[in-house]
Write a protein that holds these residues in place. Structure first.
Motif, PDB file in Angstrom:
ATOM      1  N   HIS A 137       0.620  -1.124  -0.012  1.00  0.00           N
ATOM      2  CA  HIS A 137      -0.102   0.008   0.095  1.00  0.00           C
ATOM      3  C   HIS A 137       1.006   1.240   0.073  1.00  0.00           C
ATOM      4  O   HIS A 137       0.552   2.152  -0.905  1.00  0.00           O
ATOM      5  CB  HIS A 137      -0.855  -0.076   1.277  1.00  0.00           C
ATOM      6  N   ALA A 138       1.976   1.197   0.789  1.00  0.00           N
ATOM      7  CA  ALA A 138       2.762   2.359   0.802  1.00  0.00           C
ATOM      8  C   ALA A 138       3.603   2.656  -0.343  1.00  0.00           C
ATOM      9  O   ALA A 138       3.665   3.847  -0.649  1.00  0.00           O
ATOM     10  CB  ALA A 138       3.572   2.140   2.013  1.00  0.00           C
ATOM     11  N   LEU A 139       4.095   1.612  -1.005  1.00  0.00           N
ATOM     12  CA  LEU A 139       4.800   1.819  -2.308  1.00  0.00           C
ATOM     13  C   LEU A 139       3.878   2.216  -3.299  1.00  0.00           C
ATOM     14  O   LEU A 139       4.341   3.154  -4.188  1.00  0.00           O
ATOM     15  CB  LEU A 139       5.445   0.551  -2.666  1.00  0.00           C
ATOM     16  N   LEU A 140       2.827   1.571  -3.498  1.00  0.00           N
ATOM     17  CA  LEU A 140       2.364   1.805  -4.843  1.00  0.00           C
ATOM     18  C   LEU A 140       0.880   2.794  -4.662  1.00  0.00           C
ATOM     19  O   LEU A 140       0.732   3.439  -5.728  1.00  0.00           O
ATOM     20  CB  LEU A 140       1.629   0.427  -5.303  1.00  0.00           C
ATOM     21  N   ALA A 141       0.231   3.017  -3.453  1.00  0.00           N
ATOM     22  CA  ALA A 141      -0.977   3.713  -3.443  1.00  0.00           C
ATOM     23  C   ALA A 141      -0.933   4.332  -1.997  1.00  0.00           C
ATOM     24  O   ALA A 141      -2.058   4.357  -1.480  1.00  0.00           O
ATOM     25  CB  ALA A 141      -2.116   3.164  -3.943  1.00  0.00           C
ATOM     26  N   GLY A 142      -0.057   4.947  -1.644  1.00  0.00           N
ATOM     27  CA  GLY A 142      -0.227   5.426  -0.152  1.00  0.00           C
ATOM     28  C   GLY A 142      -1.252   6.499   0.021  1.00  0.00           C
ATOM     29  O   GLY A 142      -1.696   6.896   1.308  1.00  0.00           O
ATOM     30  N   HIS A 143      -1.540   7.215  -1.214  1.00  0.00           N
ATOM     31  CA  HIS A 143      -2.580   8.448  -1.139  1.00  0.00           C
ATOM     32  C   HIS A 143      -3.930   7.977  -1.066  1.00  0.00           C
ATOM     33  O   HIS A 143      -4.783   8.762  -0.795  1.00  0.00           O
ATOM     34  CB  HIS A 143      -2.378   9.130  -2.154  1.00  0.00           C
ATOM     35  N   ILE A 144      -4.045   6.706  -1.183  1.00  0.00           N
ATOM     36  CA  ILE A 144      -5.664   5.933  -0.825  1.00  0.00           C
ATOM     37  C   ILE A 144      -5.680   5.200   0.248  1.00  0.00           C
ATOM     38  O   ILE A 144      -4.707   4.739   1.009  1.00  0.00           O
ATOM     39  CB  ILE A 144      -5.716   4.914  -2.260  1.00  0.00           C
ATOM     40  N   LEU A 161      -6.386   3.454 -11.833  1.00  0.00           N
ATOM     41  CA  LEU A 161      -5.490   4.293 -11.213  1.00  0.00           C
ATOM     42  C   LEU A 161      -4.432   4.813 -12.181  1.00  0.00           C
ATOM     43  O   LEU A 161      -4.031   5.891 -12.124  1.00  0.00           O
ATOM     44  CB  LEU A 161      -4.771   3.592  -9.854  1.00  0.00           C
ATOM     45  N   LEU A 162      -3.825   3.824 -12.790  1.00  0.00           N
ATOM     46  CA  LEU A 162      -2.914   3.953 -13.816  1.00  0.00           C
ATOM     47  C   LEU A 162      -3.021   5.125 -15.180  1.00  0.00           C
ATOM     48  O   LEU A 162      -2.347   6.005 -15.373  1.00  0.00           O
ATOM     49  CB  LEU A 162      -2.379   2.740 -14.614  1.00  0.00           C
ATOM     50  N   THR A 168      -0.537   8.014  -9.219  1.00  0.00           N
ATOM     51  CA  THR A 168       0.056   6.758 -10.071  1.00  0.00           C
ATOM     52  C   THR A 168       0.659   6.961 -11.458  1.00  0.00           C
ATOM     53  O   THR A 168       1.590   6.125 -11.723  1.00  0.00           O
ATOM     54  CB  THR A 168      -1.094   5.659 -10.265  1.00  0.00           C
ATOM     55  N   ARG A 169       0.131   7.707 -12.210  1.00  0.00           N
ATOM     56  CA  ARG A 169       0.894   7.960 -13.333  1.00  0.00           C
ATOM     57  C   ARG A 169       2.272   8.726 -13.194  1.00  0.00           C
ATOM     58  O   ARG A 169       3.326   8.474 -14.054  1.00  0.00           O
ATOM     59  CB  ARG A 169       0.074   9.093 -14.335  1.00  0.00           C
ATOM     60  N   GLU A 170       2.428   9.343 -12.129  1.00  0.00           N
ATOM     61  CA  GLU A 170       3.726  10.051 -11.967  1.00  0.00           C
ATOM     62  C   GLU A 170       4.727   9.021 -11.220  1.00  0.00           C
ATOM     63  O   GLU A 170       5.919   9.080 -11.239  1.00  0.00           O
ATOM     64  CB  GLU A 170       3.798  11.229 -10.863  1.00  0.00           C
ATOM     65  N   MET A 232      10.574   3.718 -10.626  1.00  0.00           N
ATOM     66  CA  MET A 232       9.759   4.417 -10.046  1.00  0.00           C
ATOM     67  C   MET A 232      10.430   5.831  -9.538  1.00  0.00           C
ATOM     68  O   MET A 232      11.483   5.704  -9.159  1.00  0.00           O
ATOM     69  CB  MET A 232       8.878   3.606  -8.948  1.00  0.00           C
ATOM     70  N   ARG A 233       9.405   6.717  -9.323  1.00  0.00           N
ATOM     71  CA  ARG A 233       9.735   8.066  -8.268  1.00  0.00           C
ATOM     72  C   ARG A 233       8.879   8.134  -7.390  1.00  0.00           C
ATOM     73  O   ARG A 233       7.844   8.759  -7.344  1.00  0.00           O
ATOM     74  CB  ARG A 233       9.854   9.012  -9.218  1.00  0.00           C
ATOM     75  N   HIS A 234       9.344   7.527  -6.063  1.00  0.00           N
ATOM     76  CA  HIS A 234       8.296   7.534  -5.014  1.00  0.00           C
ATOM     77  C   HIS A 234       8.269   8.950  -4.318  1.00  0.00           C
ATOM     78  O   HIS A 234       9.083   9.272  -4.097  1.00  0.00           O
ATOM     79  CB  HIS A 234       8.466   6.236  -4.038  1.00  0.00           C
TER      80      HIS A 234
END
Length: 301
Positions: A137-144, A161-162, A168-170, A232-234
């Protein structure tokens, strides 16, 4: 995704080939159609032009496996695309059905809990995120909302999301590569489940809301998500390169376990460790705050 789905697939893939691609001499006159002509494709496949034309017009059904294999070879389809062609040809027109909500069984939940040190999530066949661990969750979509996956009506969807979520796009440096992979997977699933009303609805929604999705979908590239490396740019821990692998879940073969791994000893592995530590610190702070509240309740002034 019925006979018309077969027709559209054939027309699209034929348009993507040139005479030079298949060893034919180009006609000297200006060609009025993109790609191969029907008669050229029929010649390569060893079938009559009239029969192949009926296939492309959705007027023929019950094509034999031998004919489909010959057409697949003529179109230069890979193994995934060849199976997709056979699946489309086997489809009989039916009214789309609304399938029941997908569930993650207890054994899969137990498996996910054992993977605390690896970002992981469970994907449904339409790329719905059915479950994830804290690191995934934290890596891929922590804003959700972390618990949105537990509410079927609110579950995040990876494809949605993509294409529709700016975060997610960024997240993906080479976003087009990730986008092509997801669309290829949805095409693969659409061939397997042509009567899935929810899948049809997802494709329709994304086609309307995203020009990028519409263009990729019309290309008819077919490939299931298996494994791929992405930069990725987390937003919290910075850049990293990961490998995402989708493993079929034995008890629920329509679902997959997506594991995010890094090269041993790499800076990306250190970045994942940093993210893991930040989650631990966050949990410790939350536990301390809860303990303080309990202490105050137990010891009022």
């Amino acid at each position: 995704m019925t006979v018309n789905g077969l027709a559209e697939f054939l027309r699209t893939r034929r348009a993507q080939l040139t005479p030079e691609d298949v060893g034919l001499s180009a006609f000297p006159e200006r060609r009025r159609v993109a790609g191969l002509r029907r008669e050229e494709l029929a010649q390569l496949a060893g079938v009559s032009v009239s029969y192949y034309t009926r296939l492309e017009q959705g007027q023929a059904s019950h094509a034999s496996e031998a004919v489909l294999d010959a057409i697949a070879t003529a179109l230069r389809l890979d193994d995934h695309e060849r199976r997709h062609l056979h699946a489309l040809a086997a489809v009989r027109p039916n009214r789309p059905r609304r399938p029941p909500a997908e569930r993650v069984d207890a054994a899969t939940q137990d498996l996910l809990r054992t993977l605390a040190d690896v970002p992981a999530m469970v994907l449904g066949r339409r790329t719905d995120i059915l479950a994830w661990n804290d690191l995934g969750h934290a890596l891929l979509a922590g804003h959700i909302d972390r618990h949105a996956v537990d509410r079927p009506a609110e579950r995040p969807n990876l494809a949605r999301l993509l294409f529709l979520d700016s975060h997610t796009r960024e997240l993906y440096v080479d976003w087009p590569a990730k986008a092509r992979t997801v669309v290829g997977h949805l095409h693969h699933v659409a061939g397997q489940f042509p009567d899935d009303a929810l899948l049809a609805g997802l494709v329709g929604e994304l086609s309307v809301k995203s020009d990028d999705f519409a263009a990729l979908w019309s290309d008819h590239r077919v490939k299931p998500c298996e494994a791929g490396s992405y930069r990725m740019r987390h937003p919290t821990v910075g850049p990293l390169t990961v490998t995402q692998q989708n493993l079929v879940i034995a008890r629920s073969p329509e679902q997959s376990l997506c594991l995010v791994t890094t090269e041993d000893g790499s800076s990306a592995a250190d970045t994942i460790a940093l993210l893991r530590n930040s989650l631990g610190q966050r949990r410790d702070s939350a536990s301390a705050a809860v303990a303080e509240v309990h202490h105050r309740l137990a010891n009022p002034l």
